[in-house]
Design a protein around this motif. Structure first.
Motif, PDB file in Angstrom:
ATOM      1  N   HIS A   7       0.866  -1.316  -0.046  1.00  0.00           N
ATOM      2  CA  HIS A   7       0.005  -0.169   0.005  1.00  0.00           C
ATOM      3  C   HIS A   7       1.046   1.161  -0.039  1.00  0.00           C
ATOM      4  O   HIS A   7       0.431   2.063  -0.552  1.00  0.00           O
ATOM      5  N   ALA A   8       1.975   1.371   0.661  1.00  0.00           N
ATOM      6  CA  ALA A   8       3.138   2.242   0.635  1.00  0.00           C
ATOM      7  C   ALA A   8       3.462   2.674  -0.782  1.00  0.00           C
ATOM      8  O   ALA A   8       3.723   3.829  -1.040  1.00  0.00           O
ATOM      9  N   ILE A   9       3.528   1.835  -1.721  1.00  0.00           N
ATOM     10  CA  ILE A   9       3.836   1.878  -3.103  1.00  0.00           C
ATOM     11  C   ILE A   9       2.715   2.400  -3.913  1.00  0.00           C
ATOM     12  O   ILE A   9       2.857   3.375  -4.869  1.00  0.00           O
ATOM     13  N   ALA A  10       1.455   2.005  -3.679  1.00  0.00           N
ATOM     14  CA  ALA A  10       0.479   2.453  -4.435  1.00  0.00           C
ATOM     15  C   ALA A  10      -0.889   2.018  -3.744  1.00  0.00           C
ATOM     16  O   ALA A  10      -0.764   0.790  -3.280  1.00  0.00           O
ATOM     17  N   PRO A  11      -1.840   2.580  -3.671  1.00  0.00           N
ATOM     18  CA  PRO A  11      -3.131   2.430  -3.170  1.00  0.00           C
ATOM     19  C   PRO A  11      -3.903   1.246  -3.787  1.00  0.00           C
ATOM     20  O   PRO A  11      -4.087   1.193  -4.731  1.00  0.00           O
ATOM     21  N   SER A  12      -4.503   0.467  -2.785  1.00  0.00           N
ATOM     22  CA  SER A  12      -5.376  -0.600  -3.365  1.00  0.00           C
ATOM     23  C   SER A  12      -6.842  -0.471  -3.405  1.00  0.00           C
ATOM     24  O   SER A  12      -7.010   0.575  -2.456  1.00  0.00           O
ATOM     25  N   VAL A  13      -7.753  -1.013  -4.203  1.00  0.00           N
ATOM     26  CA  VAL A  13      -9.070  -0.524  -4.106  1.00  0.00           C
ATOM     27  C   VAL A  13      -9.843  -1.385  -3.307  1.00  0.00           C
ATOM     28  O   VAL A  13      -9.381  -2.826  -3.135  1.00  0.00           O
ATOM     29  N   ILE A  14     -10.798  -1.046  -2.635  1.00  0.00           N
ATOM     30  CA  ILE A  14     -11.583  -1.751  -1.852  1.00  0.00           C
ATOM     31  C   ILE A  14     -13.172  -1.578  -2.091  1.00  0.00           C
ATOM     32  O   ILE A  14     -13.160  -0.341  -2.341  1.00  0.00           O
ATOM     33  N   VAL A  15     -14.085  -2.360  -1.547  1.00  0.00           N
ATOM     34  CA  VAL A  15     -15.595  -2.262  -1.504  1.00  0.00           C
ATOM     35  C   VAL A  15     -15.686  -2.544  -0.382  1.00  0.00           C
ATOM     36  O   VAL A  15     -15.385  -3.481   0.382  1.00  0.00           O
ATOM     37  N   LYS A  16     -16.625  -1.539   0.316  1.00  0.00           N
ATOM     38  CA  LYS A  16     -16.827  -1.603   1.982  1.00  0.00           C
ATOM     39  C   LYS A  16     -18.541  -1.780   1.782  1.00  0.00           C
ATOM     40  O   LYS A  16     -19.130  -1.095   1.022  1.00  0.00           O
ATOM     41  N   ASP A  17     -19.071  -2.394   2.686  1.00  0.00           N
ATOM     42  CA  ASP A  17     -20.541  -2.397   3.020  1.00  0.00           C
ATOM     43  C   ASP A  17     -20.372  -1.925   4.539  1.00  0.00           C
ATOM     44  O   ASP A  17     -19.887  -2.478   5.427  1.00  0.00           O
ATOM     45  N   SER A  18     -20.779  -0.332   4.528  1.00  0.00           N
ATOM     46  CA  SER A  18     -20.650   0.265   5.839  1.00  0.00           C
ATOM     47  C   SER A  18     -18.992   0.165   6.242  1.00  0.00           C
ATOM     48  O   SER A  18     -18.433   0.737   5.280  1.00  0.00           O
ATOM     49  N   SER A  19     -18.788  -0.384   7.332  1.00  0.00           N
ATOM     50  CA  SER A  19     -17.274  -0.363   7.578  1.00  0.00           C
ATOM     51  C   SER A  19     -16.467  -1.537   7.394  1.00  0.00           C
ATOM     52  O   SER A  19     -15.212  -1.403   7.723  1.00  0.00           O
ATOM     53  N   GLU A  20     -17.229  -2.429   6.875  1.00  0.00           N
ATOM     54  CA  GLU A  20     -16.469  -3.669   6.435  1.00  0.00           C
ATOM     55  C   GLU A  20     -16.018  -3.803   5.221  1.00  0.00           C
ATOM     56  O   GLU A  20     -16.563  -3.752   4.084  1.00  0.00           O
ATOM     57  N   VAL A  21     -14.927  -4.139   5.032  1.00  0.00           N
ATOM     58  CA  VAL A  21     -14.223  -4.498   3.692  1.00  0.00           C
ATOM     59  C   VAL A  21     -14.574  -5.918   3.299  1.00  0.00           C
ATOM     60  O   VAL A  21     -14.534  -6.947   3.838  1.00  0.00           O
ATOM     61  N   ILE A  22     -15.447  -5.830   2.063  1.00  0.00           N
ATOM     62  CA  ILE A  22     -16.052  -7.105   1.467  1.00  0.00           C
ATOM     63  C   ILE A  22     -15.129  -7.374   0.144  1.00  0.00           C
ATOM     64  O   ILE A  22     -15.910  -8.575  -0.220  1.00  0.00           O
ATOM     65  N   GLY A  23     -14.638  -6.756  -0.188  1.00  0.00           N
ATOM     66  CA  GLY A  23     -13.770  -7.000  -1.382  1.00  0.00           C
ATOM     67  C   GLY A  23     -12.622  -6.237  -1.601  1.00  0.00           C
ATOM     68  O   GLY A  23     -12.705  -4.957  -1.193  1.00  0.00           O
ATOM     69  N   TYR A  24     -11.474  -6.762  -2.314  1.00  0.00           N
ATOM     70  CA  TYR A  24     -10.450  -5.979  -2.664  1.00  0.00           C
ATOM     71  C   TYR A  24      -9.813  -6.241  -4.137  1.00  0.00           C
ATOM     72  O   TYR A  24     -10.005  -7.404  -4.349  1.00  0.00           O
ATOM     73  N   ALA A  25      -9.077  -5.330  -4.483  1.00  0.00           N
ATOM     74  CA  ALA A  25      -8.230  -5.531  -5.639  1.00  0.00           C
ATOM     75  C   ALA A  25      -6.947  -4.859  -5.458  1.00  0.00           C
ATOM     76  O   ALA A  25      -6.879  -3.500  -5.587  1.00  0.00           O
ATOM     77  N   LEU A  26      -5.840  -5.669  -5.197  1.00  0.00           N
ATOM     78  CA  LEU A  26      -4.691  -5.150  -4.814  1.00  0.00           C
ATOM     79  C   LEU A  26      -3.767  -4.612  -6.009  1.00  0.00           C
ATOM     80  O   LEU A  26      -3.843  -5.123  -7.129  1.00  0.00           O
ATOM     81  N   THR A  27      -3.287  -3.386  -6.070  1.00  0.00           N
ATOM     82  CA  THR A  27      -2.697  -2.726  -7.017  1.00  0.00           C
ATOM     83  C   THR A  27      -1.144  -3.147  -6.879  1.00  0.00           C
ATOM     84  O   THR A  27      -0.393  -2.942  -5.757  1.00  0.00           O
TER      85      THR A  27
END
Length: 183
Positions: A52-72
């Motif tokens: 993440h320090a190199i490049a931000p990854s994308v997440i999808v949240k449902d309220s405060s819960e991360v329910i999906g991610y796609a690492l950059t």
């Protein structure tokens, strides 16, 4: 309600690490791998911090819960994730539209994972479209590899618009190299 965004808090990285552990190929039953898909690499919180320090990854949240991610994963990420170096070396021997891949500005999708109870609800598309909205001005191509035995992932990538440009085997698996052309 789902929200697509980038990682901004350490707690989100912890949730990605936990979601990663739950969906590892090595921990799933064969029938679940076939019907639901799987991921190959586990990411620790510490490794995710470095990525993440190199490049931000994308997440999808449902309220405060991360329910999906796609690492950059930029090329520089290979310093942290050594398996990525092998992938980059292979990618740079390939061509896309009669031009060497290495001549394109590209980056790599490190891994995509969605919590089981949220699959089939558009989260996969949200993750990739958020990637495109963030990175399309800097990169022409988004490239990733999908295990040829991960049928669910192959179909999902095809639906987004990825094209298979190569299939090869390494010590872990047989992979389709897929490209999403943004130009």
């Amino acid at each position: 309600m789902y929200t697509a965004t980038i990682v901004t808090e350490p707690e989100e990285l912890r949730q990605i690490a936990a979601l990663s552990r739950l969906n590892l190929r090595s921990f799933l039953e064969e029938d679940e791998k076939q019907s639901q898909g799987f991921i190959t690499w586990e990411y620790s919180f510490e490794t995710l911090q470095l990525i993440h320090a190199i490049a931000p990854s994308v997440i999808v949240k449902d309220s405060s819960e991360v329910i999906g991610y796609a690492l950059t994963s930029l090329k520089e990420t290979a310093v942290v994730q050594h398996d990525l170096l092998k992938m980059i070396e292979h990618l740079e021997t390939l061509s896309f539209h009669d031009k060497p891949v290495k001549t394109y500005p590209y980056y790599i999708m490190g891994q995509v994972c969605i919590a089981k109870e949220h699959r089939g609800k558009g989260v996969f598309e949200m993750l990739y479209h958020q990637h495109r909205s963030i990175f399309q001005l800097k990169f022409d191509l988004l490239i990733t590899e999908v295990s040829t035995s991960n049928f669910r992932s192959i179909q999902a990538h095809k639906k987004i618009g990825f094209e298979t440009i190569d299939t090869y085997r390494d010590s872990l698996d047989e992979w389709n190299v897929v490209v999403w052309n943004w130009k």
